[in-house]
Design an enzyme around this catalytic site. Structure first.
Site, PDB file in Angstrom:
ATOM      1  N   TYR A   1      -1.630  -1.831 -12.735  1.00  0.00           N
ATOM      2  CA  TYR A   1      -3.098  -1.902 -12.780  1.00  0.00           C
ATOM      3  C   TYR A   1      -3.647  -0.485 -12.910  1.00  0.00           C
ATOM      4  O   TYR A   1      -3.191   0.443 -12.242  1.00  0.00           O
ATOM      5  CB  TYR A   1      -3.664  -2.542 -11.513  1.00  0.00           C
ATOM      6  CG  TYR A   1      -5.173  -2.523 -11.469  1.00  0.00           C
ATOM      7  CD1 TYR A   1      -5.914  -3.585 -11.976  1.00  0.00           C
ATOM      8  CD2 TYR A   1      -5.867  -1.427 -10.938  1.00  0.00           C
ATOM      9  CE1 TYR A   1      -7.303  -3.562 -11.962  1.00  0.00           C
ATOM     10  CE2 TYR A   1      -7.253  -1.396 -10.928  1.00  0.00           C
ATOM     11  CZ  TYR A   1      -7.959  -2.466 -11.436  1.00  0.00           C
ATOM     12  OH  TYR A   1      -9.337  -2.434 -11.434  1.00  0.00           O
TER      13      TYR A   1
ATOM     14  N   GLU B   1     -11.109  -0.817 -17.509  1.00  0.00           N
ATOM     15  CA  GLU B   1     -10.067  -1.462 -16.696  1.00  0.00           C
ATOM     16  C   GLU B   1      -8.967  -2.006 -17.593  1.00  0.00           C
ATOM     17  O   GLU B   1      -9.250  -2.679 -18.585  1.00  0.00           O
ATOM     18  CB  GLU B   1     -10.663  -2.610 -15.872  1.00  0.00           C
ATOM     19  CG  GLU B   1      -9.633  -3.307 -14.974  1.00  0.00           C
ATOM     20  CD  GLU B   1     -10.212  -4.486 -14.216  1.00  0.00           C
ATOM     21  OE1 GLU B   1     -10.289  -4.414 -12.982  1.00  0.00           O
ATOM     22  OE2 GLU B   1     -10.590  -5.485 -14.881  1.00  0.00           O
TER      23      GLU B   1
END
Length: 393
Positions: A109, A197
């Site tokens: 992530y 993101e």
């Protein structure tokens, strides 16, 4: 302003971020053609909506034949996907992204966000990708690494390396990660984004780092100087009430309540919504008409609030500083006469020329309920709303 995954990937790829081959499709035939152009034996058909958790909602399908690609496209196009981010109403899928299958060895992530409390850009990473970061923060907060970036200095190489090692990458992969992290930071800085993101950021079987999914959002206030970004806006994915208001220069946010609000000033608007809730009601919207509330602008604001069929009462709360209460009162009377109000209207005026404004409303002969204080206005709005609900059934 949010954009779709394929748009975010295209932007990031221009800054050196590696992505898998893919193409846009608007029909099953398009999807098959994209699969043929990509080649290979595995493809992923992804619904393009402004929401995360699409996989859990059935919006991502892995296909191994062209027939499966066609079937996946057929099932997704026109479908409403409901996730925890869309709410129960869901969002309709009108376009697909067909992407080459990726040999995934590990999921990570990575994101860049604006931390307004610290007035810094915060770089967030975790060796546990592929899941909601909020969920990870609750279950295993130690798995999340944060690095704060001073905007005046910018991202430094040592910070990018620090994040790369926190992601658990080996020495051979660190240069790749540093390049990707710098690319994401430059994209955020150059395009006035407030979020980048990548979830998941994957390590392939060959050791490459690829952005398997990407999300970007942008500062609305900077779109005037980012025409290229502004053109990426997909109005079908946004609240039609908010889009209609934005097109008319009004600041509007739709909510789930039934007491419509028209207020000047964002702070006063938030205080008014709090007071409505304290009085036992639920606001239907946030609407800041700004400083120049002319009769024409006031009428637009009234129409914007009343197009929400859930509205059972409307509250106008104006503190006149730059404005004048008599101007506002004239605008309210003009709007009410022109629109033919079907719901109770509560008006609270305060500030410059307040007595003149109240007199204009009193002399109009219209069934407008006046209030002197914010608390009184909220209570009268809730009372009027309750009477409407009782009368309806």
């Amino acid at each position: 302003m949010d954009i779709h995954e394929y748009q975010a990937k295209q932007l990031l790829s221009e800054y050196g971020v590696k992505i898998a081959d893919g193409g846009l499709a608007y029909s099953p035939e398009d999807a098959i053609q994209r699969a043929r152009e990509i080649g290979g034996h595995v493809w992923v058909v992804k619904a393009q909506i402004h929401s995360g958790a699409r996989g859990k909602a059935g919006g991502i399908k892995v296909c191994k034949t062209h027939d499966e690609v066609s079937e996946a496209a057929e099932s997704l196009l026109g479908k409403k996907l409901v996730t925890h981010q869309t709410g129960p109403a869901g969002k309709q899928c009108l376009r697909l992204y067909v992407e080459a299958g990726t040999d995934i060895a590990k999921e990570l992530y990575f994101s860049l966000l604006i931390d307004r409390a610290r007035e810094r850009i915060v770089m967030v990473g975790s060796a546990q990708g592929g899941m909601e970061i909020e969920e990870l923060a609750e279950t295993n907060p130690d798995a999340i690494k944060k690095v704060y970036i001073e905007p005046a200095v910018g991202l430094q190489d040592f910070q990018a390396r620090e994040m790369a090692f926190a992601l658990g990458l080996n020495a051979d992969q660190v240069p790749q990660a540093v390049k990707l992290i710098h690319g994401c930071y430059r994209a955020m800085r150059d395009l006035d984004a407030n979020m980048v993101e990548i979830n998941p950021l994957v390590i392939t079987g060959h050791g490459d780092l690829i952005a398997l999914d990407a999300k970007m959002s942008f500062d609305d206030n900077a779109l005037f100087r980012r025409q290229k970004i502004s053109e990426l806006r997909d109005k079908t994915q946004e609240d039609p009430r908010e889009m209609a208001a934005a097109d008319r220069g009004l600041s509007y946010v739709g909510l789930d309540g039934d007491i419509g609000c028209m207020i000047n000033g964002a702070g006063l608007a938030m205080a008014t919504m709090d007071m409505i809730k304290l009085a036992g009601g639920e606001p239907a919207n946030f609407l800041d008409v700004g400083g120049g509330a002319s009769p024409e602008r006031t009428e637009k604001a009234f129409r914007m609030v009343l197009q929400d069929k859930n509205v059972k009462a409307m509250l106008v709360n104006i503190f006149a500083g730059i404005n004048r209460c008599d101007w506002i009162a004239e605008g309210v009377v003009h709007a009410v006469k022109k629109i033919d109000m079907k719901v109770p209207l509560i008006v609270r005026l305060s500030g410059t020329n307040v007595e003149e404004g109240r007199k204009i409303i009193a002399d109009s002969g219209l069934p407008i309920i006046m209030a002197d204080t914010l608390a009184e206005a909220a209570e009268k709005a809730v009372e009027a709303r309750n009477q409407v609900v009782a009368a309806q059934g």
